[in-house]
Write a protein that holds these residues in place. Sequence first.
Motif, PDB file in Angstrom:
ATOM      1  N   GLY A   1       0.799  -1.214   0.000  1.00  0.00           N
ATOM      2  CA  GLY A   1       0.000   0.000   0.000  1.00  0.00           C
ATOM      3  C   GLY A   1       0.836   1.269   0.000  1.00  0.00           C
ATOM      4  N   LYS A   2       2.108   1.149   0.379  1.00  0.00           N
ATOM      5  CA  LYS A   2       2.965   2.336   0.475  1.00  0.00           C
ATOM      6  C   LYS A   2       3.826   2.565  -0.759  1.00  0.00           C
ATOM      7  N   LEU A   3       3.783   1.643  -1.703  1.00  0.00           N
ATOM      8  CA  LEU A   3       4.673   1.760  -2.863  1.00  0.00           C
ATOM      9  C   LEU A   3       4.019   2.599  -3.955  1.00  0.00           C
ATOM     10  N   ALA A   4       4.611   3.753  -4.242  1.00  0.00           N
ATOM     11  CA  ALA A   4       4.076   4.610  -5.293  1.00  0.00           C
ATOM     12  C   ALA A   4       4.165   3.892  -6.635  1.00  0.00           C
ATOM     13  N   LYS A   5       3.121   4.028  -7.434  1.00  0.00           N
ATOM     14  CA  LYS A   5       3.100   3.344  -8.727  1.00  0.00           C
ATOM     15  C   LYS A   5       3.686   4.240  -9.822  1.00  0.00           C
ATOM     16  N   TYR A   6       4.301   3.582 -10.779  1.00  0.00           N
ATOM     17  CA  TYR A   6       4.763   4.217 -12.020  1.00  0.00           C
ATOM     18  C   TYR A   6       5.810   5.315 -11.762  1.00  0.00           C
ATOM     19  N   VAL A   7       6.769   4.992 -10.910  1.00  0.00           N
ATOM     20  CA  VAL A   7       7.830   5.959 -10.619  1.00  0.00           C
ATOM     21  C   VAL A   7       9.181   5.498 -11.167  1.00  0.00           C
TER      22      VAL A   7
END
Length: 570
Positions: free
Chosen positions: A38-44
Amino acid sequence: MAATFTRRRFVQYGAAGGAALVLPWAARPSKASAAVAGKLAKYVQPVPLPGAGIVVATPSGLNQYSFTQRQLVDRKLHPDLPATPFWAYDDGTGLGEQAGSFGMAVVGQSGTPLQMTFTNELPKTYPAWIPVDTGLTPLGNEVRLMTHLHGGFVDSDSDGNPYVTPNGFGQGDMQSVVYPNQLPQQPASLLWFHDHGLGATRLNVFAGLAAAYILRDEFDTGAEPNPIGIPGGAYEIPLVVQDRQFNRDGTFLYPTSDVPGATWIGEYFGDVMLVNGKVWPFLEVEPRMYRFRILNGCNARILSLDLGGPALWQIGADGGMWDQPVSVNQLVLAPAERADVLVNFSKFPGARLMLKNHKPKKPVSTPAPSLEQVMEIRVGTNVSQPGPRRIPASLPGRSANLHDPVTTRYVTLNEIDVDEPTWFLNMNAMRFDEGPVTETPTAGTVEDWVYVNLTADTHPMHMHLVTFQVLGRTPFDAQAYEEAHEAAANGVPGGIDPTPYETGPMLPPDPSERGFKDTVKANPGYLTKIRAKFELPRGTVAPQTYVYHCHIVEHEDNDMMRPFQVLPPG
Ligand SMILES: [Cu+2]
């Protein structure tokens, strides 16, 4: 035993539907992992590509590769995660260029044999993040490897199945193989090699032992332009999709069973999606046509992928390119299935598109929890090289069209004691190593095989050695068939004709099953019929022993795998 079958059938045929009830046996993604996911930013971060995060293997000699299996400990699969230890195939370069947990590609030429060695330089025993079920492995907690070329047309010594040596290859051992890449059985195609250790395939693949194996020919050159008129070079992109769970410390998380005393789980489903070994990456494309080579590298998740806007034109699958392109809405890929797809982004300059994964439509059935986000595609506004502008009308590949089967074999897929800690699966009511080899095709003959699915879920059935034609799927009364023939404690034996229990006509294969396949979705409630010619590579003398199995690798490990032996003619 009968009671458990009845209960499972209720799950399958009851009005409520199966998914919610099936989950306890599949083990949900853990809360620990969900907190990380839930804490992992997507598309970075960008998706690794060949030459930029994926290593294109360097030969160690003429048509020769020397791999070691090693643990890498310093790669970050997401900027916000600590480094993730994983296992990899090292071509001798040290893998400085490998960015994620999937990062190796061999590129070979159809018709040119390759020799390979694989030397086990992994720890002698499994690290803490890999939960071995020592009831399933030959030597307990010891790491024992076996490399298999999935889709390979090879002799059984090079096949990488348990009959090569049941204990596999331990620390310091070298496996030596020859991949003939012989025509016509081995045309230009996307294969992959991965570990096949007995009772530990699910864990060794989860740990990272998987790589791409791309075969070229004079049409499918990989360059642009090419005689087929399809994208090449930087415009041909392999996409290996894998789901994973993570611990807070960055290690991969593989749950153990909720059942006290049990370790093995029936299916591994992640709550984070990786493409080419990186978490939720993005892909930058130009507004022109691309070729995507997609592999479902998940342990158990059946993907149903689309891009939202742009049309998808599939030009090939497991066994190579077809004779013509086929328009598809969604790519429904079970573990190990591949799709070769053309996508034209020319009408989408500046757009941000999403590669999304959906719940597969019936009759495909899976207990997987939803995991929709896969990858962002950022379409630029400049085209540096125009490339092909239209989908080719025809292709130099094959449709599958085999004739004159000499026999039909009925293979049952059984689930045993699903509410017990010792539950498992099998084919033909037999464990992998139980009794003699029962499937014994004669070299050079064509056979029909019918997978009789008596479980509630889809099983991707994979055969070594051969590629096959999908003939179709016939609905049948699984309950009546099972009640009539459930003689053994371990399910319904093989070889019992289910045609009296058919409830409708055979449905034709999906358009995406046009060509030769090596993995087919056997859906619940259906008889799935395939046709294969059991040829051997030139110079190979029968008998030769291979395996066929479910490619949900948890199922393969316990115990949905059986041998088949190709016998000499006469
Ligand atoms: Cu299965």
